[in-house]
Scaffold this active site. Sequence first.
Site, PDB file in Angstrom:
ATOM      1  N   ARG A 184       6.239  -7.338   5.715  1.00 38.16           N
ATOM      2  CA  ARG A 184       5.995  -5.965   6.162  1.00 38.16           C
ATOM      3  C   ARG A 184       5.783  -5.940   7.664  1.00 38.16           C
ATOM      4  O   ARG A 184       5.543  -6.985   8.280  1.00 38.16           O
ATOM      5  CB  ARG A 184       4.704  -5.446   5.509  1.00 38.16           C
ATOM      6  CG  ARG A 184       4.645  -5.619   4.021  1.00 38.16           C
ATOM      7  CD  ARG A 184       3.236  -5.934   3.532  1.00 38.16           C
ATOM      8  NE  ARG A 184       3.233  -6.296   2.114  1.00 38.16           N
ATOM      9  CZ  ARG A 184       3.034  -5.443   1.114  1.00 38.16           C
ATOM     10  NH1 ARG A 184       2.767  -4.188   1.384  1.00 38.16           N
ATOM     11  NH2 ARG A 184       3.079  -5.834  -0.131  1.00 38.16           N
ATOM     12  N   ASP A 253       1.574  -1.328   6.713  1.00 40.33           N
ATOM     13  CA  ASP A 253       1.638  -2.368   5.679  1.00 40.33           C
ATOM     14  C   ASP A 253       2.576  -1.960   4.550  1.00 40.33           C
ATOM     15  O   ASP A 253       2.936  -2.778   3.707  1.00 40.33           O
ATOM     16  CB  ASP A 253       0.242  -2.675   5.117  1.00 40.33           C
ATOM     17  CG  ASP A 253      -0.503  -1.418   4.697  1.00 40.33           C
ATOM     18  OD1 ASP A 253      -0.662  -0.533   5.550  1.00 40.33           O
ATOM     19  OD2 ASP A 253      -0.904  -1.315   3.529  1.00 40.33           O
ATOM     20  N   ASN A 254       2.964  -0.706   4.530  1.00 46.48           N
ATOM     21  CA  ASN A 254       3.878  -0.236   3.499  1.00 46.48           C
ATOM     22  C   ASN A 254       5.286  -0.005   4.042  1.00 46.48           C
ATOM     23  O   ASN A 254       6.050   0.780   3.498  1.00 46.48           O
ATOM     24  CB  ASN A 254       3.346   1.047   2.858  1.00 46.48           C
ATOM     25  CG  ASN A 254       2.056   0.797   2.094  1.00 46.48           C
ATOM     26  OD1 ASN A 254       1.822  -0.310   1.623  1.00 46.48           O
ATOM     27  ND2 ASN A 254       1.230   1.814   1.981  1.00 46.48           N
ATOM     28  N   ASP A 263       6.048   0.388  -2.022  1.00 43.96           N
ATOM     29  CA  ASP A 263       4.746   0.957  -2.309  1.00 43.96           C
ATOM     30  C   ASP A 263       4.816   2.407  -2.801  1.00 43.96           C
ATOM     31  O   ASP A 263       4.774   3.358  -2.027  1.00 43.96           O
ATOM     32  CB  ASP A 263       3.800   0.853  -1.097  1.00 43.96           C
ATOM     33  CG  ASP A 263       2.392   0.590  -1.588  1.00 43.96           C
ATOM     34  OD1 ASP A 263       1.937   1.347  -2.456  1.00 43.96           O
ATOM     35  OD2 ASP A 263       1.760  -0.388  -1.143  1.00 43.96           O
TER      36      ASP A 263
HETATM   37  P1  AMP Z   1      -1.915   0.237  -0.997  1.00 49.44           P
HETATM   38  O1  AMP Z   1      -2.657   1.527  -0.877  1.00 49.44           O
HETATM   39  O2  AMP Z   1      -1.380  -0.047  -2.361  1.00 49.44           O
HETATM   40  O3  AMP Z   1      -0.913   0.047   0.065  1.00 49.44           O
HETATM   41  O4  AMP Z   1      -3.021  -0.904  -0.794  1.00 49.44           O
HETATM   42  C1  AMP Z   1      -3.696  -1.100   0.407  1.00 49.44           C
HETATM   43  C2  AMP Z   1      -4.540  -2.337   0.317  1.00 49.44           C
HETATM   44  O5  AMP Z   1      -5.545  -2.196  -0.673  1.00 49.44           O
HETATM   45  C3  AMP Z   1      -3.785  -3.610  -0.028  1.00 49.44           C
HETATM   46  O6  AMP Z   1      -4.393  -4.675   0.663  1.00 49.44           O
HETATM   47  C4  AMP Z   1      -4.023  -3.729  -1.508  1.00 49.44           C
HETATM   48  O7  AMP Z   1      -3.882  -5.046  -1.950  1.00 49.44           O
HETATM   49  C5  AMP Z   1      -5.458  -3.251  -1.611  1.00 49.44           C
HETATM   50  N1  AMP Z   1      -5.790  -2.739  -2.953  1.00 49.44           N
HETATM   51  C6  AMP Z   1      -5.359  -1.589  -3.533  1.00 49.44           C
HETATM   52  N2  AMP Z   1      -5.875  -1.450  -4.765  1.00 49.44           N
HETATM   53  C7  AMP Z   1      -6.648  -2.536  -4.982  1.00 49.44           C
HETATM   54  C8  AMP Z   1      -7.463  -2.985  -6.070  1.00 49.44           C
HETATM   55  N3  AMP Z   1      -7.594  -2.278  -7.204  1.00 49.44           N
HETATM   56  N4  AMP Z   1      -8.113  -4.159  -5.926  1.00 49.44           N
HETATM   57  C9  AMP Z   1      -8.002  -4.883  -4.807  1.00 49.44           C
HETATM   58  N5  AMP Z   1      -7.273  -4.517  -3.756  1.00 49.44           N
HETATM   59  C10 AMP Z   1      -6.594  -3.361  -3.826  1.00 49.44           C
HETATM   60 MG    MG Z   2       0.606  -1.273   0.071  1.00 50.28          MG
END
Ligand code: AMP
Ligand code: MG
Length: 481
Positions: A184, A253-254, A263
């Site tokens: 990413r 990051d996405n 994502d």
């Molecule tokens: P995202 O919103 O999916 O892009 O996630 C953003 C960050 O939050 C990334 O580092 C994910 O791995 C982390 N993350 C999202 N949901 C969880 C969860 N249930 N447990 C641990 N980490 C999470």
């Molecule tokens: Mg993500």
Amino acid sequence: MSDKNKIGWNFDNSYSNLPKSFIYEISPVPVKSPELIILNYDLADQMGLNFFKIDKEEQAKLFSGNSLPKGTKSLAQAYAGHQFGHFTILGDGRAVLLGEHISKSNQRFDVQFKGSGQTPFSRSGDGRAALGPMLREYLISEAMHSLNIPTTRSLAVVRTGEDVIRERPLPGAILTRVASSHIRVGTFQFIKTRDNLDELNTLVDYTIKRHYPEILKSKNKAYDLLTTLINKQIELVVNWMRVGFIHGVMNTDNMAISGETIDYGPCAFMNSYNPGTCFSSIDHMGRYAYGNQPAITKWNLARFAECILSLISPKKDEAVKMATEVIDKFDKQYEKKWFDMMKNKLGLIGDDKDDKVIISELLELMKDQELDYTNTFCFLMNSEISIKNDFQNNKFNNWKMKWQKRLTKDSHKLMEYSNPKIIPRNHNVENVLKSAEDNDLAPFNDMLKALKNPYTNQEILAKYRYPPAKGDKKYQTFCGT
Ligand code: AMP
Ligand code: MG
């Protein structure tokens, strides 16, 4: 499991050989009683994998991570990212990369579990995912693929037999995500924080070798990677604009370096046309609204450029100048690609001085009259739709007459190729997910089937082609929890 030859797995884990700072070796956390919900046999076929060779129970064990295929070296990836403009160290907090499967045609696929338990990057999260959001990602990512838009894909979803606690207990699930890689913009941002030129060089070289081998030999690889990425991301966001897709959480990051959509958290599709459309419950300022997507893409690319400045030129001023010049070209490049895309949607072949006006007048009409974005183009293609009345007014008719005069022999063909007849509309998505959570997967599968051929006329379309009667202004999406 001695399934390597049975199923056809062929892992080659190049990412695991990167410096230790890039990764954390970790296995998925086993789950209580896995149950396979869906398996994508088409995708498996494209990967040269044959899951018919194992029974449902073995499939469930496999896609939950309770039993890993031979040859995997599972790991969580380190990355950082700007989330809504704020920089944070992140990493795979609920995902584990099994490794890279190499198909017979030598294609490299990242195979990753999402929802597979805690990792050192989990912060306060439980590392898990709920069934609804994982099926949602499955449905929408597969729809995007069928819409001919670069995307990560979904190979399987299992129920874990464990609840995840959100506002209320929800059934837990794991999605198997397949991507050309999970590198990413945020991966570069993470390495940048380490201030280690060797690691940065390693990441640039690795990325180029994996995704853009054509620039391996260029004189200024970092600079060429930047220009290549700009092109890729423009292509991607123009495609999103074409079908009315709103990513919803375009944090750095996405944004995948491969140019794939990644994502599927709070994403949604626009019904009535309005550039301000934004469904994400946490996006209060509309940062990631439909019409803001190109500007945010440019912002993210500028963050990427910052990471590799020292490789563009050892002289800081020169590096900044070179990077700024190329980022500044984004608007013109985007404008041109977007304009070509809109011309395709309207079947405008060749150049005419009035094309810009035809396009902008239609957009204005759609916005003022709150017309459905997808169906406006279906109406113009004479597709069999039951909402023709929406377009029976003087303003629209006058515009239509002007547009029709501009059409040529192949206009219709071009339009058919550019305008989907079906998109995953939010209310339909919600309905089929609700049934799936209640253990009835038939509606989900039916919708998935309809979304497989979005550009053809099929009877099944009728069920899915209309927005909800009262519109969806109040519809809200949530980050994939
Ligand atoms: P995202 O919103 O999916 O892009 O996630 C953003 C960050 O939050 C990334 O580092 C994910 O791995 C982390 N993350 C999202 N949901 C969880 C969860 N249930 N447990 C641990 N980490 C999470
Ligand atoms: Mg993500």
